[in-house]
Write a protein that holds these residues in place. Structure first.
Motif, PDB file in Angstrom:
ATOM      1  N   GLY A 289       0.789  -1.220   0.000  1.00  0.00           N
ATOM      2  CA  GLY A 289       0.000   0.000   0.000  1.00  0.00           C
ATOM      3  C   GLY A 289       0.820   1.266   0.000  1.00  0.00           C
ATOM      4  O   GLY A 289       0.375   2.301  -0.491  1.00  0.00           O
ATOM      5  N   GLU A 290       2.026   1.199   0.533  1.00  0.00           N
ATOM      6  CA  GLU A 290       2.855   2.392   0.654  1.00  0.00           C
ATOM      7  C   GLU A 290       3.566   2.775  -0.637  1.00  0.00           C
ATOM      8  O   GLU A 290       4.120   3.870  -0.741  1.00  0.00           O
ATOM      9  CB  GLU A 290       3.917   2.191   1.747  1.00  0.00           C
ATOM     10  CG  GLU A 290       3.350   1.980   3.132  1.00  0.00           C
ATOM     11  CD  GLU A 290       2.872   0.549   3.367  1.00  0.00           C
ATOM     12  OE1 GLU A 290       3.399  -0.378   2.708  1.00  0.00           O
ATOM     13  OE2 GLU A 290       1.958   0.359   4.171  1.00  0.00           O
ATOM     14  N   GLN A 291       3.571   1.897  -1.616  1.00  0.00           N
ATOM     15  CA  GLN A 291       4.307   2.175  -2.855  1.00  0.00           C
ATOM     16  C   GLN A 291       3.672   3.338  -3.617  1.00  0.00           C
ATOM     17  O   GLN A 291       2.456   3.429  -3.746  1.00  0.00           O
ATOM     18  CB  GLN A 291       4.353   0.937  -3.744  1.00  0.00           C
ATOM     19  CG  GLN A 291       5.283  -0.123  -3.214  1.00  0.00           C
ATOM     20  CD  GLN A 291       5.133  -1.432  -3.948  1.00  0.00           C
ATOM     21  OE1 GLN A 291       4.026  -1.897  -4.158  1.00  0.00           O
ATOM     22  NE2 GLN A 291       6.249  -2.012  -4.330  1.00  0.00           N
ATOM     23  N   ASN A 292       4.523   4.200  -4.119  1.00  0.00           N
ATOM     24  CA  ASN A 292       4.080   5.324  -4.915  1.00  0.00           C
ATOM     25  C   ASN A 292       3.781   4.837  -6.327  1.00  0.00           C
ATOM     26  O   ASN A 292       4.624   4.190  -6.960  1.00  0.00           O
ATOM     27  CB  ASN A 292       5.163   6.408  -4.937  1.00  0.00           C
ATOM     28  CG  ASN A 292       4.704   7.649  -5.642  1.00  0.00           C
ATOM     29  OD1 ASN A 292       4.617   7.680  -6.860  1.00  0.00           O
ATOM     30  ND2 ASN A 292       4.394   8.677  -4.865  1.00  0.00           N
TER      31      ASN A 292
ATOM     32  N   VAL B 285       3.648   4.192 -12.985  1.00  0.00           N
ATOM     33  CA  VAL B 285       2.328   4.501 -13.532  1.00  0.00           C
ATOM     34  C   VAL B 285       2.321   5.974 -13.957  1.00  0.00           C
ATOM     35  O   VAL B 285       2.256   6.867 -13.118  1.00  0.00           O
ATOM     36  CB  VAL B 285       1.213   4.227 -12.491  1.00  0.00           C
ATOM     37  CG1 VAL B 285      -0.149   4.622 -13.038  1.00  0.00           C
ATOM     38  CG2 VAL B 285       1.217   2.762 -12.083  1.00  0.00           C
ATOM     39  N   ASP B 286       2.405   6.201 -15.263  1.00  0.00           N
ATOM     40  CA  ASP B 286       2.363   7.576 -15.757  1.00  0.00           C
ATOM     41  C   ASP B 286       0.911   8.035 -15.855  1.00  0.00           C
ATOM     42  O   ASP B 286      -0.009   7.304 -15.509  1.00  0.00           O
ATOM     43  CB  ASP B 286       3.099   7.705 -17.099  1.00  0.00           C
ATOM     44  CG  ASP B 286       2.498   6.853 -18.206  1.00  0.00           C
ATOM     45  OD1 ASP B 286       1.317   6.436 -18.104  1.00  0.00           O
ATOM     46  OD2 ASP B 286       3.210   6.596 -19.192  1.00  0.00           O
ATOM     47  N   SER B 287       0.689   9.244 -16.324  1.00  0.00           N
ATOM     48  CA  SER B 287      -0.670   9.797 -16.343  1.00  0.00           C
ATOM     49  C   SER B 287      -1.618   8.997 -17.238  1.00  0.00           C
ATOM     50  O   SER B 287      -2.791   8.818 -16.895  1.00  0.00           O
ATOM     51  CB  SER B 287      -0.648  11.264 -16.761  1.00  0.00           C
ATOM     52  OG  SER B 287      -0.051  11.414 -18.031  1.00  0.00           O
TER      53      SER B 287
ATOM     54  N   ASP C 256      -6.049   4.857 -17.460  1.00  0.00           N
ATOM     55  CA  ASP C 256      -6.451   3.505 -17.846  1.00  0.00           C
ATOM     56  C   ASP C 256      -6.786   2.678 -16.601  1.00  0.00           C
ATOM     57  O   ASP C 256      -7.776   1.947 -16.576  1.00  0.00           O
ATOM     58  CB  ASP C 256      -5.338   2.851 -18.658  1.00  0.00           C
ATOM     59  CG  ASP C 256      -5.766   1.562 -19.331  1.00  0.00           C
ATOM     60  OD1 ASP C 256      -6.981   1.366 -19.560  1.00  0.00           O
ATOM     61  OD2 ASP C 256      -4.878   0.750 -19.643  1.00  0.00           O
ATOM     62  N   LEU C 257      -5.983   2.825 -15.577  1.00  0.00           N
ATOM     63  CA  LEU C 257      -6.201   2.123 -14.318  1.00  0.00           C
ATOM     64  C   LEU C 257      -7.539   2.527 -13.705  1.00  0.00           C
ATOM     65  O   LEU C 257      -8.332   1.671 -13.287  1.00  0.00           O
ATOM     66  CB  LEU C 257      -5.042   2.438 -13.370  1.00  0.00           C
ATOM     67  CG  LEU C 257      -4.994   1.768 -12.020  1.00  0.00           C
ATOM     68  CD1 LEU C 257      -5.012   0.250 -12.138  1.00  0.00           C
ATOM     69  CD2 LEU C 257      -3.745   2.208 -11.263  1.00  0.00           C
ATOM     70  N   ILE C 258      -7.816   3.813 -13.686  1.00  0.00           N
ATOM     71  CA  ILE C 258      -9.068   4.312 -13.131  1.00  0.00           C
ATOM     72  C   ILE C 258     -10.264   3.778 -13.913  1.00  0.00           C
ATOM     73  O   ILE C 258     -11.244   3.309 -13.327  1.00  0.00           O
ATOM     74  CB  ILE C 258      -9.056   5.855 -13.085  1.00  0.00           C
ATOM     75  CG1 ILE C 258      -8.067   6.329 -12.018  1.00  0.00           C
ATOM     76  CG2 ILE C 258     -10.453   6.417 -12.822  1.00  0.00           C
ATOM     77  CD1 ILE C 258      -7.757   7.812 -12.068  1.00  0.00           C
ATOM     78  N   VAL C 259     -10.195   3.816 -15.228  1.00  0.00           N
ATOM     79  CA  VAL C 259     -11.288   3.319 -16.066  1.00  0.00           C
ATOM     80  C   VAL C 259     -11.521   1.830 -15.815  1.00  0.00           C
ATOM     81  O   VAL C 259     -12.663   1.378 -15.666  1.00  0.00           O
ATOM     82  CB  VAL C 259     -11.004   3.594 -17.563  1.00  0.00           C
ATOM     83  CG1 VAL C 259     -11.955   2.819 -18.462  1.00  0.00           C
ATOM     84  CG2 VAL C 259     -11.063   5.078 -17.849  1.00  0.00           C
TER      85      VAL C 259
ATOM     86  N   SER D   3      -7.190  11.272  -9.940  1.00  0.00           N
ATOM     87  CA  SER D   3      -5.865  11.139 -10.553  1.00  0.00           C
ATOM     88  C   SER D   3      -4.860  12.130  -9.964  1.00  0.00           C
ATOM     89  O   SER D   3      -3.667  11.842  -9.898  1.00  0.00           O
ATOM     90  CB  SER D   3      -5.928  11.282 -12.071  1.00  0.00           C
ATOM     91  OG  SER D   3      -6.409  12.541 -12.425  1.00  0.00           O
ATOM     92  N   ALA D   4      -5.343  13.266  -9.499  1.00  0.00           N
ATOM     93  CA  ALA D   4      -4.455  14.251  -8.887  1.00  0.00           C
ATOM     94  C   ALA D   4      -4.301  14.027  -7.386  1.00  0.00           C
ATOM     95  O   ALA D   4      -3.291  14.403  -6.802  1.00  0.00           O
ATOM     96  CB  ALA D   4      -4.991  15.654  -9.133  1.00  0.00           C
ATOM     97  N   ASP D   5      -5.310  13.405  -6.779  1.00  0.00           N
ATOM     98  CA  ASP D   5      -5.334  13.258  -5.320  1.00  0.00           C
ATOM     99  C   ASP D   5      -4.598  12.042  -4.786  1.00  0.00           C
ATOM    100  O   ASP D   5      -4.197  12.038  -3.632  1.00  0.00           O
ATOM    101  CB  ASP D   5      -6.778  13.211  -4.811  1.00  0.00           C
ATOM    102  CG  ASP D   5      -7.498  14.538  -4.993  1.00  0.00           C
ATOM    103  OD1 ASP D   5      -6.822  15.564  -5.209  1.00  0.00           O
ATOM    104  OD2 ASP D   5      -8.733  14.540  -4.920  1.00  0.00           O
ATOM    105  N   VAL D   6      -4.451  11.006  -5.599  1.00  0.00           N
ATOM    106  CA  VAL D   6      -3.819   9.793  -5.090  1.00  0.00           C
ATOM    107  C   VAL D   6      -2.371   9.697  -5.546  1.00  0.00           C
ATOM    108  O   VAL D   6      -2.033  10.081  -6.657  1.00  0.00           O
ATOM    109  CB  VAL D   6      -4.585   8.508  -5.514  1.00  0.00           C
ATOM    110  CG1 VAL D   6      -6.002   8.540  -5.018  1.00  0.00           C
ATOM    111  CG2 VAL D   6      -4.544   8.285  -7.008  1.00  0.00           C
ATOM    112  N   SER D   7      -1.544   9.178  -4.653  1.00  0.00           N
ATOM    113  CA  SER D   7      -0.155   8.958  -5.033  1.00  0.00           C
ATOM    114  C   SER D   7       0.305   7.542  -4.690  1.00  0.00           C
ATOM    115  O   SER D   7       1.232   7.040  -5.311  1.00  0.00           O
ATOM    116  CB  SER D   7       0.766   9.992  -4.390  1.00  0.00           C
ATOM    117  OG  SER D   7       0.664   9.936  -2.990  1.00  0.00           O
ATOM    118  N   THR D   8      -0.350   6.897  -3.740  1.00  0.00           N
ATOM    119  CA  THR D   8       0.064   5.548  -3.354  1.00  0.00           C
ATOM    120  C   THR D   8      -0.998   4.518  -3.723  1.00  0.00           C
ATOM    121  O   THR D   8      -2.155   4.862  -3.989  1.00  0.00           O
ATOM    122  CB  THR D   8       0.324   5.451  -1.834  1.00  0.00           C
ATOM    123  OG1 THR D   8      -0.918   5.624  -1.142  1.00  0.00           O
ATOM    124  CG2 THR D   8       1.342   6.466  -1.371  1.00  0.00           C
TER     125      THR D   8
END
Length: 77
Positions: free
Chosen positions: A24-27, A34-36, A41-44, A59-64
């Motif tokens: 869970g801690e991985q960025n 994971v680029d933009s 694609d991940l979100i979809v 997409s802007a709010d999550v980093s991990t």
């Protein structure tokens, strides 16, 4: 923490090797590459798999990994 479906989608979209341990801690960007475009694609894919709609800001709010999983979990409730 996250389920097998989530991990399968993450591995597939991010093109991660099967032997990589995902935590869970991985960025998403810096550690998992994971680029933009992959993030979108991940979100979809996650929205389709879990029948949820994530906010436009996710997409802007999550980093991990954990932050993304929490967004999916909240949307599914």
């Amino acid at each position: 923490m996250f389920d097998d479906r989530f991990e399968t989608i993450l591995r597939s979209v991010a093109e991660l090797p099967d032997d990589l341990v995902i935590t869970g801690e991985q960025n998403l960007r810096n550690e998992l590459g994971v680029d933009s475009l992959k993030l979108m694609d991940l979100i979809v894919n996650l929205e389709g798999e879990y029948s949820v709609e994530l906010s436009d800001d996710v997409s802007a709010d999550v980093s991990t990994v954990e932050e993304l999983w929490l967004e999916v979990s909240r949307a599914a409730d």
